[in-house]
Design a protein around this motif. Sequence first.
Motif, mmCIF file in Angstrom:
data_model
loop_
_atom_site.group_PDB
_atom_site.id
_atom_site.type_symbol
_atom_site.label_atom_id
_atom_site.label_comp_id
_atom_site.label_asym_id
_atom_site.label_seq_id
_atom_site.Cartn_x
_atom_site.Cartn_y
_atom_site.Cartn_z
ATOM 1 N N ALA A 534 26.382 -95.785 16.612
ATOM 2 C CA ALA A 534 25.784 -94.605 17.253
ATOM 3 C C ALA A 534 25.319 -94.938 18.660
ATOM 4 C CB ALA A 534 24.613 -94.089 16.415
ATOM 5 N N MET A 535 24.788 -96.132 18.850
ATOM 6 C CA MET A 535 24.343 -96.530 20.189
ATOM 7 C C MET A 535 25.516 -96.620 21.160
ATOM 8 S SD MET A 535 21.107 -96.580 20.247
ATOM 9 C CE MET A 535 20.730 -97.400 21.796
ATOM 10 N N ASP A 536 26.664 -97.058 20.669
ATOM 11 C CA ASP A 536 27.855 -97.083 21.533
ATOM 12 C C ASP A 536 28.254 -95.670 21.949
ATOM 13 O OD1 ASP A 536 28.016 -99.858 21.400
ATOM 14 O OD2 ASP A 536 29.355 -99.834 19.657
ATOM 15 N N ARG A 537 28.158 -94.732 21.003
ATOM 16 C CA ARG A 537 28.495 -93.349 21.335
ATOM 17 C C ARG A 537 27.489 -92.779 22.343
ATOM 18 N NH1 ARG A 537 30.192 -93.485 15.825
ATOM 19 N NH2 ARG A 537 28.114 -92.993 15.015
ATOM 20 N N LEU A 538 26.202 -93.067 22.121
ATOM 21 C CA LEU A 538 25.166 -92.584 23.034
ATOM 22 C C LEU A 538 25.372 -93.138 24.436
ATOM 23 C CD1 LEU A 538 21.922 -92.836 20.856
ATOM 24 C CD2 LEU A 538 23.224 -90.807 21.422
ATOM 25 N N ASP A 539 25.759 -94.391 24.510
ATOM 26 C CA ASP A 539 26.030 -95.024 25.802
ATOM 27 C C ASP A 539 27.123 -94.252 26.547
ATOM 28 O OD1 ASP A 539 25.789 -97.086 27.773
ATOM 29 O OD2 ASP A 539 27.598 -98.020 26.978
ATOM 30 N N GLY A 540 28.170 -93.868 25.835
ATOM 31 C CA GLY A 540 29.266 -93.112 26.456
ATOM 32 C C GLY A 540 28.821 -91.743 26.932
ATOM 33 N N PHE A 541 28.057 -91.012 26.084
ATOM 34 C CA PHE A 541 27.568 -89.689 26.479
ATOM 35 C C PHE A 541 26.672 -89.797 27.715
ATOM 36 C CE2 PHE A 541 27.679 -88.755 21.668
ATOM 37 C CZ PHE A 541 28.983 -88.307 21.742
ATOM 38 N N ALA A 542 25.748 -90.766 27.682
ATOM 39 C CA ALA A 542 24.782 -90.905 28.778
ATOM 40 C C ALA A 542 25.474 -91.282 30.089
ATOM 41 C CB ALA A 542 23.731 -91.947 28.404
ATOM 42 N N LYS A 543 26.449 -92.184 30.025
ATOM 43 C CA LYS A 543 27.163 -92.587 31.250
ATOM 44 C C LYS A 543 27.865 -91.393 31.895
ATOM 45 C CE LYS A 543 27.944 -97.505 30.404
ATOM 46 N NZ LYS A 543 28.892 -98.521 29.885
ATOM 47 N N GLU A 544 28.460 -90.551 31.080
ATOM 48 C CA GLU A 544 29.139 -89.372 31.646
ATOM 49 C C GLU A 544 28.155 -88.429 32.303
ATOM 50 O OE1 GLU A 544 32.204 -86.755 30.018
ATOM 51 O OE2 GLU A 544 33.057 -88.511 29.052
ATOM 52 N N ILE A 545 26.988 -88.240 31.651
ATOM 53 C CA ILE A 545 25.967 -87.364 32.228
ATOM 54 C C ILE A 545 25.475 -87.929 33.554
ATOM 55 C CG2 ILE A 545 23.602 -86.502 31.936
ATOM 56 C CD1 ILE A 545 24.157 -86.388 28.902
ATOM 57 N N LEU A 546 25.107 -89.212 33.547
ATOM 58 C CA LEU A 546 24.553 -89.836 34.755
ATOM 59 C C LEU A 546 25.557 -89.855 35.895
ATOM 60 C CD1 LEU A 546 22.656 -92.843 33.113
ATOM 61 C CD2 LEU A 546 21.673 -90.698 33.961
ATOM 62 N N THR A 547 26.804 -90.130 35.578
ATOM 63 C CA THR A 547 27.837 -90.186 36.615
ATOM 64 C C THR A 547 28.091 -88.814 37.229
ATOM 65 O OG1 THR A 547 28.868 -92.036 35.442
ATOM 66 C CG2 THR A 547 30.204 -90.951 37.095
ATOM 67 N N HIS A 548 27.856 -87.763 36.464
ATOM 68 C CA HIS A 548 28.006 -86.403 36.975
ATOM 69 C C HIS A 548 26.800 -86.006 37.826
ATOM 70 C CE1 HIS A 548 29.377 -82.274 37.167
ATOM 71 N NE2 HIS A 548 28.214 -81.852 36.689
ATOM 72 N N ILE A 549 25.622 -86.482 37.439
ATOM 73 C CA ILE A 549 24.390 -86.081 38.121
ATOM 74 C C ILE A 549 24.145 -86.873 39.401
ATOM 75 C CG2 ILE A 549 21.855 -86.107 37.924
ATOM 76 C CD1 ILE A 549 22.148 -85.398 34.998
ATOM 77 N N GLU A 550 24.367 -88.196 39.331
ATOM 78 C CA GLU A 550 23.990 -89.081 40.430
ATOM 79 C C GLU A 550 25.217 -89.750 41.070
ATOM 80 O OE1 GLU A 550 21.098 -88.787 41.351
ATOM 81 O OE2 GLU A 550 19.698 -88.619 39.674
ATOM 82 N N SER A 551 24.970 -90.456 42.156
ATOM 83 C CA SER A 551 26.035 -91.223 42.814
ATOM 84 C C SER A 551 25.396 -92.351 43.621
ATOM 85 C CB SER A 551 26.879 -90.326 43.733
ATOM 86 O OG SER A 551 26.057 -89.788 44.757
ATOM 87 N N GLY A 552 26.211 -93.284 44.093
ATOM 88 C CA GLY A 552 25.739 -94.348 44.973
ATOM 89 C C GLY A 552 24.699 -95.244 44.333
ATOM 90 N N ASP A 553 23.703 -95.658 45.146
ATOM 91 C CA ASP A 553 22.673 -96.585 44.683
ATOM 92 C C ASP A 553 21.819 -95.989 43.573
ATOM 93 O OD1 ASP A 553 23.529 -98.508 46.436
ATOM 94 O OD2 ASP A 553 22.014 -98.050 47.973
ATOM 95 N N VAL A 554 21.568 -94.697 43.660
ATOM 96 C CA VAL A 554 20.758 -94.039 42.618
ATOM 97 C C VAL A 554 21.470 -94.140 41.274
ATOM 98 C CG1 VAL A 554 19.753 -91.868 41.816
ATOM 99 C CG2 VAL A 554 19.677 -92.464 44.252
ATOM 100 N N LEU A 555 22.780 -93.895 41.257
ATOM 101 C CA LEU A 555 23.557 -94.001 40.026
ATOM 102 C C LEU A 555 23.528 -95.430 39.490
ATOM 103 C CD1 LEU A 555 25.502 -92.963 37.861
ATOM 104 C CD2 LEU A 555 27.380 -93.321 39.479
ATOM 105 N N ARG A 556 23.698 -96.394 40.397
ATOM 106 C CA ARG A 556 23.687 -97.790 39.948
ATOM 107 C C ARG A 556 22.343 -98.156 39.308
ATOM 108 N NH1 ARG A 556 27.469 -98.305 44.138
ATOM 109 N NH2 ARG A 556 25.887 -98.286 45.790
ATOM 110 N N THR A 557 21.260 -97.635 39.869
ATOM 111 C CA THR A 557 19.931 -97.883 39.300
ATOM 112 C C THR A 557 19.805 -97.260 37.917
ATOM 113 O OG1 THR A 557 18.938 -97.931 41.504
ATOM 114 C CG2 THR A 557 17.452 -97.565 39.645
ATOM 115 N N GLN A 558 20.278 -96.014 37.784
ATOM 116 C CA GLN A 558 20.192 -95.322 36.495
ATOM 117 C C GLN A 558 21.059 -96.019 35.440
ATOM 118 O OE1 GLN A 558 17.987 -93.236 36.016
ATOM 119 N NE2 GLN A 558 17.510 -92.265 37.966
#
Length: 592
Positions: A534-558
């Motif tokens: 489940a944690m692997d699945r959550l990691d995938g969902f969260a990465k897609e959300i963060l990559t859509h919301i943020e970019s650049g250094d802010v994304l790397r931090t998140q």
Amino acid sequence: MQLKKQVVGGGFLVEDLEHDDVVTPEDFTDEQRMFAETAKDFLENEVLPKDEQIESLDYELTVELLRKAGEVGLLGADIPEAYGGLELDKVSSSVIAEVLSKASSLSLTMGAHTGIGTLPIVFFGTKKQKEKYLPDLATGAKIAAYCLTEPSSGSDSLGAKASAALSDDGEHYVLNGTKQFITNAAFADIFIVYAKIEGEGFSTFIVEKEYEGVSIGPEEKKMGIKGSSTCPLILEGVKVPKENLLGEAGRGHVIAFNILNIGRYKLGIGCLGAAKESISLSAKYANERKQFGKSISSFPLVGKKLAEMNMATYVLESMVYRTAGLIEQGLQGLDQDAEDAGLQYAKGISEYALECSINKVFGSEVLDFVADEGVQIHGGYGFIQEYKIERIYRDSRINRIFEGTNEINRLLIPATLMRKALKGQLPIIQQAQALQGELMQMMPGQTFEGVLGEEEHLLQMAKKIFLMCSGLAVQKYQEKLEQEQEVVSHLSDIVIQIFALESALLRTKKRVEKLGEERNQLAVCMTKVYSHEAMDRLDGFAKEILTHIESGDVLRTQLSMLKKLTRKSSLPTIELKRHIAAKVIEAEKYVV
């Protein structure tokens, strides 16, 4: 079982729960097990011997079986004793529904009658309406149907075009319109119909089959559930007595949405029963089928399928009975004859609308997965009607559409949470704001105590992932978040995985405390594997959300913060799944 404390709907995301805060199958009473046996006897003696006739859509036989079910009390579980029912708790009625799910199409027929067909009157009817209709619905003397969907409105139920107008003498409502895909329509006597008064006031009516102007269209030719009746209901100038208005005029949405909530959690229960049957059919077949000189159950890839089928079903079982316990808690102590009984029921049910949607989505997708793997294990024979797994596979597909599509429910879950947060009922916004500073200070490397210590930690991290992603999404999009449907859907998937993970974990902890780790190795094994995956699945969902919301250094931090939250030890999942598979293959059924 009485829950240890009052649990708020959606509260699992922001507070820690103990295993005494959930109902599990291990809590079943002797009385509840007795109801299960009554349902099993009816199933084996009355239904299964006539399976082929039922599937051929024999109306006469179906009605006869419904009345026999009524005679032994199986139609009256949710009906108050004062009106001829058994007035059982929601866990007991869920146990009955799970057993009867093996009845295939007949289980759907019964479910539509006892659930969405009867419960609107149970929860929202006047005393006179209950006295008139419920005794006959409890015995099967009258059959009920629920009529919400229309040719032009499915998920958009409030867009219904069916109309109602008060007659000149003020004694009747005149209904016109067509309802589509109505289960039980061909032989139902009572229809719960939704229509708009004067084109605006979405309202609910009890319509009798004998009223002039009521007619039934032809049977739909369906992919699955072929033994159930599905027809249009046509209303042409139907005069419905004004006393048959159910609830308040213009407040039909309160009835519709809350009955759908109940239907969603009960759909999860039906999926659980079908998943268990699929495992049994598949394990038995795998032991009997010989290839390359040995049973196919000895092949690791077949065993892997059985292990994953069993594990997903264990998690689903943990979720649906937890939800049944919550709904029972929400409805406990209500005065069914009070003037505001409908409002009380609506409040009690809607409190757990979120959990009902979770059950519906997770349950329907687990069954689809289990049935699909069952067909694969059967190979070519899984494609042949002689083998029941073929029917389960076809029948399962409708569940992702029933009671609001899974897409609609995925949009509802975050919307419900945000609504509760804005009302101050859940401290999601406050906790999300406090999380940012905490994440910056999180240190790697941890030690865990207890048999499921790491899994408890993973659950906490999963909740932080939700707070992190939801907080950033709300901050970025604010009121426009609902337009970002991919983000909303992923947030929903995170919530579903958290509820699933927590339900299995709390259940297993309760089992271990009661019987010890040695006697619960299988449950512990399944909980560990599910938690890590489940944690692997959550990691995938969260990465897609963060990559859509943020970019650049802010994304790397998140993403760096996310990496901290998803850190876990390596688990020998192949070995553990082989252990689960061996137990399933030996028992030739779902095992815990």
